[in-house]
Design an enzyme around this catalytic site. Structure first.
Site, short mmCIF file in Angstrom:
data_model
loop_
_atom_site.label_atom_id
_atom_site.label_comp_id
_atom_site.label_asym_id
_atom_site.label_seq_id
_atom_site.Cartn_x
_atom_site.Cartn_y
_atom_site.Cartn_z
CG ASP A 46 -9.13 13.90 34.72
OD1 ASP A 46 -9.53 12.86 34.82
OD2 ASP A 46 -8.60 14.33 33.98
CG ASP A 57 -7.22 8.89 29.50
OD1 ASP A 57 -8.25 9.61 29.04
OD2 ASP A 57 -6.50 9.05 30.35
C1 DGJ Z 1 -6.58 11.62 32.09
C2 DGJ Z 1 -7.52 10.74 32.74
O1 DGJ Z 1 -8.88 11.41 32.70
C3 DGJ Z 1 -6.94 10.59 34.26
O2 DGJ Z 1 -7.77 9.79 35.02
C4 DGJ Z 1 -5.49 9.70 33.85
O3 DGJ Z 1 -5.80 8.52 33.60
C5 DGJ Z 1 -4.75 10.73 33.11
N1 DGJ Z 1 -5.49 11.00 32.16
C6 DGJ Z 1 -3.56 9.81 32.65
O4 DGJ Z 1 -2.83 10.35 31.80
#
Ligand code: DGJ
Length: 718
Positions: free
Chosen positions: A537, A467
């Site tokens: 997301d 990430d």
């Molecule tokens: C952002 C990501 O896009 C999510 O899927 C998740 O992993 C969160 N960060 C976790 O902090």
């Protein structure tokens, strides 16, 4: 094939459908053609002679404004956007590049940079003898896709230090006017929305100053003619293999022709090139299709799948994950995770991914990043009991990292506050309460590689989700001298590539997925390391039809990680049927992201059939040709069709967005089939000729479909 025609001093790079041609004229390079395949003719007649009376050029020659440039530079009469600019020690910024030599070689990798592979490369060496700069232009042609790539190497062959102030990867003047541009704009949870705008005389550009490719503007542009549609007309696509600040531009000149170019963003950029030093620019992929945007997308998809993504993942079955992020966020313990693992077992889900919160002091997003050791207070006994539980239930295990980040509230920051990117004397901006580590510094990269390697080496981990959740401010590095601070953004990318090479290639049995606050770093450079990227997301099925549509302009479905999540959706609060969520998530590398242990039995029971359906169409998702049939941006429908390369199989997914009463029925015309072949619909056994499906189409019974209902058809040639 790459040919050099001595009689006309012209290079022809061509395959069965596309020609890219440029010539050597008085030692300079003149762009001649990039488009449909043409003959090996003398193309100098294309010079326009049109410009303003005040234009200038070297005595006895055309002004550079009057003919198309292949390597535009500044100083001797081209007043449009240059591809490269520099300044010598005396402040001279005039560039005068002349042809030296060329050769054709098998494509070679530029060390430390992601790039395509498997092509044939033309290298053209140009020299500015006054400033002591040698530029090698690299063109790579593939025999199986209608794309060529460009990049260049800039080398100081003189005795003075030169400051590069612009180092783009390419520029060229299209011979036909391309009056419109399409870019992919967006934001968090609304990534990659196509925006089509008319070009105007002067410069249109998109860029990122975020030291990442960004969710705001993807490093992709399509130039099109006014009447170019999804399936017809010319489309020139540009996709930059780069993950840092970039710029792409289109400039319509006085002669009506369109110059396109770009590469590393020259905003806040300069690069000191000492004698003997070389700077290699990122690669750009250029695609041409006469079959509209759909044709252009299929070229990009094949190019990325065949010539960029790690071959062992192309066409191979992908993990179907259960990810605990939306199920628990930071609030989990062993028992909660066991419940998710247990409920997933036997459903066809094959990998459990433990997301954010397993390390350091990390109960919310205020602390812990950088401390890559297991939080045994939260997870008693460490990761192994979780991993063992996965294995006992027949699942693999995956783990989340955000390797580039640090929270000020962390042991790492307390030990090395200077490792967080900061500018002397300035207050520190935070994004999601975190700072970014200075990847330009080798000791920082070594720490990251060591810490992540430690976890990977000491546990049975099959999958990593990598990430990246904030953009970079206070751009400055303590590791660079004052006169090299303008190199920061590109050096950050080189640092990222370095840790990716060491971790991704150092752990070849681990499957890596990219992620950046959803899809904020969805670019070909990341795809070179990670075969799939978390697309957004926002996993609301309707929002995803738009996000996946926009993303597919450049990127194949195999690159898009798509999960089924809970309703009401956490980002949009929208409620859509579980089947709809699954059907849309199947248009990518699918997975689940909800608390399966809380699902109603009748819902949980649907997962095995959903995954079986997905596995039945997975090869089409991974390798098939995409036909975008109905756009969720300008209709009440969304439809994608995937067709196998041999045209023996096709899958259609349709979403009916909102129900209205007594509205007209719609016909959905398919593409890419064999007209004379007969296709049978799996399930109801209905048979149609390819020509019927492509001309008459499928009947969409809009009067009986409810909001967000999906239909799927799977056809097999008989
Ligand atoms: C952002 C990501 O896009 C999510 O899927 C998740 O992993 C969160 N960060 C976790 O902090």
């Amino acid at each position: 094939m790459i040919t050099f025609l001595k009689e006309t001093n012209t290079f022809f790079l061509e395959n069965e459908r596309v020609t890219y041609a440029f010539g050597i004229r008085n030692g300079e390079l003149e762009h001649l053609w990039f488009g449909a395949k043409i003959g090996h003719d003398d193309l100098t007649y294309l010079r326009t002679g049109i410009g303003s009376g005040c234009d200038a050029g070297l005595p006895g020659r055309y002004s550079p404004n009057h003919h198309s440039q292949e390597l535009p530079v500044y100083g001797q009469g081209d007043f449009r956007e240059p591809m490269l600019t520099w300044r010598g020690e005396n402040g001279d910024l005039c560039a005068e590049l002349r042809y030296v030599s060329h050769r054709i070689v098998p494509q070679q990798k530029t060390p430390g940079m992601p790039s395509t592979f498997g092509g044939e490369t033309l290298e053209v060496v140009m020299l500015d003898a006054i400033q002591g700069i040698e530029v090698t232009l690299l063109y790579t042609l593939f025999d199986d896709v209608d794309a060529i790539t460009r990049s260049c190497r800039i080398r100081n062959v003189g005795e003075q230090t030169v400051r590069l102030t612009r180092a783009y990867s390419f520029a060229l003047d299209l011979t036909v006017a391309a009056p419109e541009a399409i870019s992919l704009q967006g934001a968090w949870a609304r990534e990659r929305t196509p925006e089509r705008v008319p070009l105007h005389h002067g410069v249109w550009s998109i860029d990122s100053k975020r030291v990442t490719s960004s969710s705001q503007l993807n490093p992709f542009v399509a130039l099109v003619e006014k009447d170019t549609t999804e399936n017809a007309g010319s489309a020139w696509g540009v996709s930059l293999v780069y993950s840092s600040s970039y710029r792409l531009f289109a400039e319509v000149g006085p002669n009506g022709r369109t110059r396109i170019g770009g590469g590393i963003n020259d905003f806040a950029f300069d690069w000191t090139l000492c004698p003997e030093e070389t700077l290699a620019t990122p690669e750009v992929i250029l695609a041409y299709s006469a079959e509209g945007l759909g044709g252009m997308s299929r070229i990009f998809h094949d190019t990325l799948r065949r010539h960029l993504i790690t071959p062992r993942y192309v066409g191979a079955s992908r993990p179907v994950v259960i990810n605990n992020w939306e199920a628990t966020y930071f609030h989990f313990d062993k028992e909660k995770l066991f419940a998710i693992i247990d409920a997933s077992a036997g459903t066809g889900i094959d990998t459990f991914v433990l997301d954010d919160g397993w390390f350091g002091k990390r109960d919310d997003d205020h602390s812990g990043l950088g401390d890559w050791f297991v939080n045994t207070q939260k997870l008693e006994g460490g990761l192994n009991p979780i991993i063992d539980r996965c294995h006992e239930r027949g699942l693999k295990f995956g783990l989340w990292f955000e390797p580039e980040m640090v929270n000020p509230d962390s042991d790492l920051y307390r030990a090395h506050p200077d490792w967080a990117i900061h500018a002397p004397g300035h207050a520190l901006c935070e994004g999601r309460n975190q700072c970014v580590l200075d990847l330009t510094r080798p000791e920082v990269r070594d720490y990251i590689v060591g810490a992540v390697s430690d976890i990977l080496s000491n546990h049975e981990i099959d999958y990593v989700k990598w990430d990246y959740n904030r953009n970079i401010t206070e751009v400055y590095s303590e590791g660079l001298p004052a006169d090299r601070q303008g190199e920061f953004a590109h050096r950050y990318a080189l640092g990222l590539y370095d840790i990716c090479e060491r971790l991704v290639f150092g752990f070849p049995n681990v499957f890596f997925e990219g992620c950046a606050s959803g899809g904020a770093r969805f670019d070909p450079a990341i795809l070179y390391y990670f075969p799939q990227i978390w697309t957004s997301d926002n996993s609301d099925a309707y929002a995803r039809t738009q996000i996946q549509w926009g993303t597919s302009l450049c990127y194949p479905l195999s690159a898009m990680s798509c999960h089924v999540s809970v309703c009401p959706n956490h980002q949009t609060r929208r409620i859509t049927p579980l089947k709809t969520r699954a059907d849309i998530a199947h248009l990518g590398a699918t997975g689940y992201e909800l608390n399966v242990s809380h699902m109603k039995p009748e819902e949980l029971e649907q997962i095995p059939a959903q995954i079986a359906d997905y596995r039945a169409m997975e090869q089409l998702v991974m390798e098939g040709d995409l036909w975008r049939l109905a756009s969720p941006f300008d209709s009440n429908l969304f439809a994608f069709e995937l067709v196998s390369k041999d045209k023996s199989e096709a899958h259609v997914t349709l979403m009916h967005v909102l129900r209205t009463s007594n509205n007209a029925v719609e016909m959905l015309r398919l593409g890419g089939l064999e007209p004379d072949a007969v296709y049978e619909c799996v399930g109801d056994g209905a048979r149609y000729h390819g020509s019927t499906l492509m001309n008459v189409g499928l009947l969409v019974p809009t009067n009986r479909l409810v909001d967000f209902e999906t239909l799927v058809w799977h056809f097999k040639k008989i």
